[in-house]
Structure formats: structure tokens, C-alpha cells
Design a protein around this motif. Sequence first.
Motif: not given
Length: 335
Positions: A93-101, A114-122, A130-134
Motif C-alpha cells: 500500500w505504500s506504493q499505491i496513491n488511489i484505491c477506488t471502485y 457530462d452535465a450530471k452532479d456527483w459525490a464521492i466520499d474519501c 481511499y474512495l467510497d462510492i457515495n
Amino acid sequence: MESFSVSNWLAQHKTAGQQVDVSRPKQIACWSKTSGGTQYLVGDTLGLLQYSAPQLPADLNEGFEGKYTRKSDTAASPVDPIIQAATAAGIDWSQINICTYRNNLNKLMMTPLDAKDWAIDCCYHNSTLYLDINKSGNEPEYANQDKFVYYGYKFEALCTGQEYVDATSEFAVVVQYRLGRHQLVMAAEVDAVTEQGEGPAGGRPYVEMKTYRIPAHAKAVEAVYREKHPRWWLQSFLAGVATMVLGGRDHKGQLLKVQEVPVRSLPGLSASAGQPWDPNVQLAFGDAVLTWMTNVAKQHAGQQLLVTYRHAHQEICCEIVEGELPARLSQLLSL
């Protein structure tokens, strides 16, 4: 509250043709999720189904009322299974910058088009974001959306010999790759596998399946090239999927045509149809926003952040919020 101006970035980069270095995704793990989504079987390929061209015509409405298990639009999609699968595979994990779906990257990188709004938890923990799906904002966007979503699942079932449509089970791969300045670990659901073709390094020749309404007039044709092709390309490219299986239906849900299309051909097909778009804009935008998110999150390491995009303001904002993500990460990554 920190902010990133989408309009300013686009003014500087939209026509620059900036090349972003992206490595070939390498599969490091996989899982099958059981019906109901209650159990992740890491390393299990039971959920990986074989693609076979369906008989035409076919009715995509069949089974909607009695042979369909729906996926919840509000059920949590925590990053935890990705961490567990990648840790079991020996990731450093020390070599990884981003973890996500992949879902988060789809939303983020489609922003320029795209014109869609969005949200991400991190949350930034140790040296990784680390990114969760919101799922806020997942309300139906148009009439009969539930039926049209079913058409997609039914098409997948027809192509894999499944009589019952279960949207809660899945097969997913976990891949590692470089996107610009970032090393990513990403999980992506896979629709099926075919006998021959390319795929992520260490993986198999997976296919991505999509249904679309066969265009009835010139404007509808343009919309397919302008709106659907960039989304299809991005979703497949990020997971190292080289082939798309496209199912064309009429307005009554009758599947009338199926074609296999190389993912790499989508930008050229759109350009030939007079609806050009540059994949490098999506990739460069993703690289820039992930860099900004990481820098902001580093300043608030160990705290949960909510990142939101509001198209009306052309701005991505980041704020500290209460949440359980930091505690989950501490527990998962201390084992």
C-alpha cells in the motif's frame, strides 16, 4: 471548503490534446459476490459467465415482473472489499496513491462531457487516498428508468444463458495500473468472458455489454456517438476490457441487433460520424482532479471528506464531514 474550477481547467486544456501516460491494467485479484450481495468470495470465479451471442429477435421485457432480483440504489458500496482482496494478493500500500471502485472514476472523468452532479466520499490514510462510492443523487432521472435498467441486465442474461435476472450477484476484478501521476488499485464489475481476445495483464478476455435504443433519426444517431461512446470507452478502458458487445433494441424493448465492437475503435467511429471527442481530455482531467483531491486530503489526513461536483457552478468542492470511513480504514489496514 476547498474547490477546483472545472471551467478554468477546461479553458486551458480542452483542446490541448495533452497525452497522459496510462499503463496497461494488471489483474491482481478477483471476487464473486453472492446473490443478495451479502458475501464477497475473494479469488472465486463462480460469478464469471461465458459470453455467447443470443438468438434474435429477443424480448427484453420478459421476466421483468417475476424473474428479477433488483440491486438497491442506496445500499452501501464501501471500499473495504477492494482493500481486503488487494491485501490478500500482497499489495504494498505504500506504493499505491488511489484505491477506488471504477464507478468513482467514471463519474469524475466524464465531468468534461457530462452535465450530471456527483459525490464521492474519501479519506487519506498513510500514503493512500481511499474512495467510497457515495450514492446520493441516484434518484430516477426519467420515466420508466427501472424498466430500462432491466433491459441491460436482461441483455447480459441472454448473452450468458441465464434465465433468471439477478442484479445483486457479480464477478469483479481488482486491477493495478498507472494513470498519469498516480498508481491506482481499482475494482470493476465484469459482465462476461469470451474465448479469444485481449484483457488486463494476468486476466482474461473480458467483454463489456451495453444496450441502446436503435436511433430513429439523425439527431439520435449523433447522440449515440457524442454521449454514449465516451462513457462506454472510459468504462471499458479503465478495466483493460478490449471488446464491447452492443445490443440494439427498439422502443418496445425488442432486441434486434448485436455487434461486437473493439473498444479502441470508439473514438474513431465518433470522429468519422462528425461527433469527435478526445479520450486524453478525460484522462488528463482525471489525473488533475485526483492530484487536487490527494493534496487536499493530505492536509486533513485521517478525516473523512465529501467531494461534490455541481454542474451549475462548474466547480468541484471538498469539505470535512462526519463518517465511519477513517475508522474502517484504521481497522482494515492495521491487520
